[in-house]
Enzyme design. Structure first.
Site, PDB file in Angstrom:
ATOM      1  N   GLN A  27       0.865  -1.023   0.000  1.00  0.00           N
ATOM      2  CA  GLN A  27      -0.152   0.028   0.056  1.00  0.00           C
ATOM      3  C   GLN A  27       0.925   1.204   0.019  1.00  0.00           C
ATOM      4  O   GLN A  27       1.492   1.528   1.059  1.00  0.00           O
ATOM      5  CB  GLN A  27      -0.840   0.087   1.376  1.00  0.00           C
ATOM      6  CG  GLN A  27      -1.841   1.214   1.355  1.00  0.00           C
ATOM      7  CD  GLN A  27      -2.511   1.104   2.943  1.00  0.00           C
ATOM      8  OE1 GLN A  27      -2.695  -0.062   3.520  1.00  0.00           O
ATOM      9  NE2 GLN A  27      -2.857   2.034   3.218  1.00  0.00           N
ATOM     10  N   GLY A  28       0.742   1.839  -1.317  1.00  0.00           N
ATOM     11  CA  GLY A  28       1.734   3.121  -1.335  1.00  0.00           C
ATOM     12  C   GLY A  28       1.082   4.343  -1.046  1.00  0.00           C
ATOM     13  O   GLY A  28       0.780   4.794  -2.003  1.00  0.00           O
ATOM     14  N   SER A  32       1.829   6.809   2.167  1.00  0.00           N
ATOM     15  CA  SER A  32       2.517   7.656   2.727  1.00  0.00           C
ATOM     16  C   SER A  32       3.866   8.147   2.099  1.00  0.00           C
ATOM     17  O   SER A  32       4.499   7.279   1.259  1.00  0.00           O
ATOM     18  CB  SER A  32       3.435   7.270   4.356  1.00  0.00           C
ATOM     19  OG  SER A  32       2.090   6.595   4.941  1.00  0.00           O
ATOM     20  N   SER A  69       4.812  -1.264   3.920  1.00  0.00           N
ATOM     21  CA  SER A  69       5.049  -2.509   4.341  1.00  0.00           C
ATOM     22  C   SER A  69       4.885  -3.532   3.041  1.00  0.00           C
ATOM     23  O   SER A  69       4.261  -3.494   2.025  1.00  0.00           O
ATOM     24  CB  SER A  69       3.918  -2.791   5.275  1.00  0.00           C
ATOM     25  OG  SER A  69       3.849  -1.846   6.304  1.00  0.00           O
ATOM     26  N   GLU A 118      -9.695  -1.756   7.406  1.00  0.00           N
ATOM     27  CA  GLU A 118      -8.601  -1.626   7.970  1.00  0.00           C
ATOM     28  C   GLU A 118      -9.001  -1.808   9.538  1.00  0.00           C
ATOM     29  O   GLU A 118      -8.191  -2.191  10.376  1.00  0.00           O
ATOM     30  CB  GLU A 118      -7.799  -0.344   7.911  1.00  0.00           C
ATOM     31  CG  GLU A 118      -6.430  -0.437   8.239  1.00  0.00           C
ATOM     32  CD  GLU A 118      -5.582   0.737   7.679  1.00  0.00           C
ATOM     33  OE1 GLU A 118      -4.948   0.645   6.613  1.00  0.00           O
ATOM     34  OE2 GLU A 118      -5.821   2.022   8.083  1.00  0.00           O
ATOM     35  N   GLU A 151      -2.878  10.685  18.032  1.00  0.00           N
ATOM     36  CA  GLU A 151      -3.232  12.173  18.081  1.00  0.00           C
ATOM     37  C   GLU A 151      -4.164  12.467  17.129  1.00  0.00           C
ATOM     38  O   GLU A 151      -5.253  13.211  17.298  1.00  0.00           O
ATOM     39  CB  GLU A 151      -1.797  13.204  17.765  1.00  0.00           C
ATOM     40  CG  GLU A 151      -0.807  12.877  19.023  1.00  0.00           C
ATOM     41  CD  GLU A 151       0.172  11.605  18.939  1.00  0.00           C
ATOM     42  OE1 GLU A 151       0.060  11.216  17.971  1.00  0.00           O
ATOM     43  OE2 GLU A 151       0.685  11.529  19.967  1.00  0.00           O
TER      44      GLU A 151
HETATM   45  C1  LIG Z   1       4.673  -0.315  11.058  1.00  0.00           C
HETATM   46  C2  LIG Z   1       4.449   0.667  10.308  1.00  0.00           C
HETATM   47  C3  LIG Z   1       3.945   0.310   9.050  1.00  0.00           C
HETATM   48  C4  LIG Z   1       3.431   1.222   8.054  1.00  0.00           C
HETATM   49  N1  LIG Z   1       3.022   0.785   6.796  1.00  0.00           N
HETATM   50  C5  LIG Z   1       2.455   1.525   5.920  1.00  0.00           C
HETATM   51  C6  LIG Z   1       2.268   1.259   4.507  1.00  0.00           C
HETATM   52  O1  LIG Z   1       2.197  -0.165   4.372  1.00  0.00           O
HETATM   53  N2  LIG Z   1       1.844   2.178   3.636  1.00  0.00           N
HETATM   54  C7  LIG Z   1       1.752   3.378   3.905  1.00  0.00           C
HETATM   55  O2  LIG Z   1       1.496   4.303   3.055  1.00  0.00           O
HETATM   56  N3  LIG Z   1       2.329   4.050   5.215  1.00  0.00           N
HETATM   57  C8  LIG Z   1       2.619   3.121   6.101  1.00  0.00           C
HETATM   58  N4  LIG Z   1       3.066   3.475   7.409  1.00  0.00           N
HETATM   59  C9  LIG Z   1       2.982   5.034   7.543  1.00  0.00           C
HETATM   60  C10 LIG Z   1       1.961   5.437   8.372  1.00  0.00           C
HETATM   61  O3  LIG Z   1       0.895   5.472   7.823  1.00  0.00           O
HETATM   62  C11 LIG Z   1       2.491   6.922   8.830  1.00  0.00           C
HETATM   63  O4  LIG Z   1       3.440   6.595   9.634  1.00  0.00           O
HETATM   64  C12 LIG Z   1       1.568   7.727   9.720  1.00  0.00           C
HETATM   65  O5  LIG Z   1       0.359   8.047   9.046  1.00  0.00           O
HETATM   66  C13 LIG Z   1       2.073   8.884  10.365  1.00  0.00           C
HETATM   67  O6  LIG Z   1       2.428   9.522   9.455  1.00  0.00           O
HETATM   68  P1  LIG Z   1       4.207  10.090   9.579  1.00  0.00           P
HETATM   69  O7  LIG Z   1       5.008   8.870  10.059  1.00  0.00           O
HETATM   70  O8  LIG Z   1       4.703  10.922   8.498  1.00  0.00           O
HETATM   71  O9  LIG Z   1       4.232  11.201  10.756  1.00  0.00           O
HETATM   72  P2  LIG Z   1       3.626  12.687  11.022  1.00  0.00           P
HETATM   73  O10 LIG Z   1       2.268  12.875  10.288  1.00  0.00           O
HETATM   74  O11 LIG Z   1       4.853  13.338  10.536  1.00  0.00           O
HETATM   75  O12 LIG Z   1       3.426  12.886  12.382  1.00  0.00           O
HETATM   76  C14 LIG Z   1       4.478  13.139  13.371  1.00  0.00           C
HETATM   77  C15 LIG Z   1       3.720  13.156  14.786  1.00  0.00           C
HETATM   78  O13 LIG Z   1       3.056  14.380  14.797  1.00  0.00           O
HETATM   79  C16 LIG Z   1       1.824  14.254  15.147  1.00  0.00           C
HETATM   80  N5  LIG Z   1       1.152  15.221  14.157  1.00  0.00           N
HETATM   81  C17 LIG Z   1       0.867  15.339  13.081  1.00  0.00           C
HETATM   82  N6  LIG Z   1      -0.052  16.122  12.760  1.00  0.00           N
HETATM   83  C18 LIG Z   1      -0.848  16.485  13.852  1.00  0.00           C
HETATM   84  C19 LIG Z   1      -1.916  17.090  14.062  1.00  0.00           C
HETATM   85  N7  LIG Z   1      -2.463  18.040  13.017  1.00  0.00           N
HETATM   86  N8  LIG Z   1      -2.368  17.391  15.377  1.00  0.00           N
HETATM   87  C20 LIG Z   1      -1.654  16.766  16.497  1.00  0.00           C
HETATM   88  N9  LIG Z   1      -0.504  15.931  16.264  1.00  0.00           N
HETATM   89  C21 LIG Z   1      -0.210  16.019  14.882  1.00  0.00           C
HETATM   90  C22 LIG Z   1       1.605  12.940  14.770  1.00  0.00           C
HETATM   91  O14 LIG Z   1       0.451  12.206  15.642  1.00  0.00           O
HETATM   92  C23 LIG Z   1       2.906  12.241  15.143  1.00  0.00           C
HETATM   93  O15 LIG Z   1       3.036  12.033  16.535  1.00  0.00           O
HETATM   94  C24 LIG Z   1       3.374   2.573   8.418  1.00  0.00           C
HETATM   95  C25 LIG Z   1       4.035   2.920   9.339  1.00  0.00           C
HETATM   96  C26 LIG Z   1       4.499   2.058  10.264  1.00  0.00           C
HETATM   97  C27 LIG Z   1       4.990   2.625  11.894  1.00  0.00           C
END
Ligand SMILES: Cc1cc2nc3c(=O)[nH]c(=O)nc-3n(C[C@H](O)[C@H](O)[C@H](O)COP(=O)(O)OP(=O)(O)OC[C@H]3O[C@@H](n4cnc5c(N)ncnc54)[C@H](O)[C@@H]3O)c2cc1C
Length: 371
Positions: A127-128, A130, A162, A242, A355
């Site tokens: 799933q692409g 992020s 993933s 999901e 959050e």
């Molecule tokens: C084990 C694992 C598997 C994953 N697999 C996939 C996958 O297969 N495909 C895919 O597309 N993605 C995948 N992801 C990615 C996942 O969807 C993202 O990590 C998630 O959506 C958070 O985005 P980010 O990492 O960019 O963090 P950010 O969005 O940058 O957030 C950083 C921090 O800021 C906080 N924050 C951000 N915006 C706000 C707001 N408006 N108000 C309050 N707090 C805020 C967040 O809660 C977090 O604590 C995976 C992640 C993990 C850990």
């Protein structure tokens, strides 16, 4: 009749009995080989065996190789697989997210060709969504798809994808215009020229996800999911899946870990164990209601953020309790508890952070305003 009616309940009960009997007779337990590659291979083996025996086909439409019946049957199968520890629960759940997307949005002939390959274990998909800088704020994604005649050319980067290094296909979100209406989804072959996959290691020591680069990747119009601009809808429509069958499966897995903890702490007289059980039981009750509503035809929306918060909280509470009651086991011993404890930290990140879920609950369910 709705899926949650009495006939469905009887059907589900009988299905469970028959699956259990079959699993008792057919040993699908994982072999001794360690590592994530072995877990992915085991997942393929389990799916193949369950598909050949028919179980993996229940709850899916006949048009994609299924045998029909309510989606609840898939949850029951997942629960039995998780309870017996037959497949790593996170990666087992990918089918639940990606197959319904294909069924809803791919051209029927494409779904009919591809979905059976996912169900029968011959392929993994990823799933692409992020990107660097576009996680919580998914609508800011920048991977471009530009139309050239009846083809589209994709350039950009995904991250945290993933299973990308094992995947044959990817459900990919791209930008084709401004705003939410400018996001378009494609079903991309991962062996297309121009795709580079670089595995990333999680803190529990597993190459579970990857960076994926797209350099002038050409894809035909027939691989578009829905129409141009439908990508945001594709992303939102994933949520009910999901957060229903997938969660049921994960909760079943967590109950096996609670049982293990109880075995290892037989002498402990600790209210923390009761609290961990209560948290798991709460999310199980909630998840049951969610699946019944989904089965009854309800459209799930922001209310599933409650399920997500409850599940992530219960998961972390369980492993925190293990750390407290088994001193040194997570920090010092080379047991299975450490990787699972570390992975439980991801529960408040993947599938929407804690959050963000609380923001949704505050704004959209409690109507508390923007900030
Ligand atoms: C084990 C694992 C598997 C994953 N697999 C996939 C996958 O297969 N495909 C895919 O597309 N993605 C995948 N992801 C990615 C996942 O969807 C993202 O990590 C998630 O959506 C958070 O985005 P980010 O990492 O960019 O963090 P950010 O969005 O940058 O957030 C950083 C921090 O800021 C906080 N924050 C951000 N915006 C706000 C707001 N408006 N108000 C309050 N707090 C805020 C967040 O809660 C977090 O604590 C995976 C992640 C993990 C850990």
């Amino acid at each position: 009749m709705s899926e949650s009616g009495p006939e469905a309940v009887a059907e589900v009960g009988e299905f469970r009995t028959r699956v259990r009997a079959w699993l008792d007779e057919n040993n699908l337990s994982p072999g001794p080989a360690p590592g994530f590659d072995a877990q992915v291979a085991q997942l393929g083996r389990v799916r193949r065996a369950l598909f050949e025996a028919g179980w993996m086909r229940y709850g899916w439409p006949e048009a994609v190789g299924g045998l029909g019946g309510p989606a609840l049957l898939r949850a029951v199968l997942g629960e039995e697989v998780a309870s017996r520890g037959l497949a790593e629960p996170g990666i087992y759940s990918m089918v639940e997210v990606l197959a319904p997307t294909m069924i809803s949005y791919a051209r029927p002939e494409l779904a009919a060709e591809m979905v059976p390959r996912l169900l029968d274990g011959s392929e993994q998909w990823c799933q692409g969504f992020s990107e660097p800088g576009s996680g919580s704020d998914l609508a800011s994604l920048r991977t471009r798809a530009e139309q050239r005649g009846d083809r589209w050319v994709i350039n950009g980067q995904k991250v945290w994808t993933s299973l990308a290094q094992f995947a044959s296909r990817c459900v990919l979100l791209t930008r084709t215009g401004p705003g939410h209406d400018g996001i378009t989804a494609f079903f991309v072959d991962m062996d297309s020229p121009g795709i580079t996959v670089r595995p990333l290691r999680t803190m529990h020591g597993v190459d579970e996800f990857a960076e994926v680069y797209f350099d002038d990747v050409v894809i035909g119009e027939s691989r578009m999911l829905g129409r141009p601009g439908d990508g945001w809808r594709v992303a939102m429509d994933l949520l009910p899946y999901e957060r229903s069958t997938c969660f049921w499966h994960r909760i079943a897995h967590l109950f096996t870990r609670l049982d293990r903890l109880l075995d290892q702490t037989a002498e402990a007289d600790d209210t923390a164990l009761g609290a961990a059980y209560l948290a798991l039981h709460t999310v199980r009750c909630r998840s049951r209601g969610t699946q019944q509503r989904l089965g009854g035809g309800a459209a799930l929306g922001p209310d599933t953020s409650i399920d997500k918060v409850l599940l992530a909280t219960a998961e972390q509470q369980l492993f925190d309790t293990a750390r407290d009651l088994l001193p040194g086991e997570i920090e010092l011993a080379d047991s299975g508890w450490r990787p699972e404890f570390l992975y439980s930290r991801a529960a408040t990140i993947y599938g929407g952070t804690a959050e963000i879920q609380r923001n949704i609950i505050a704004r959209r369910l409690l109507d508390l305003g923007k900030e």
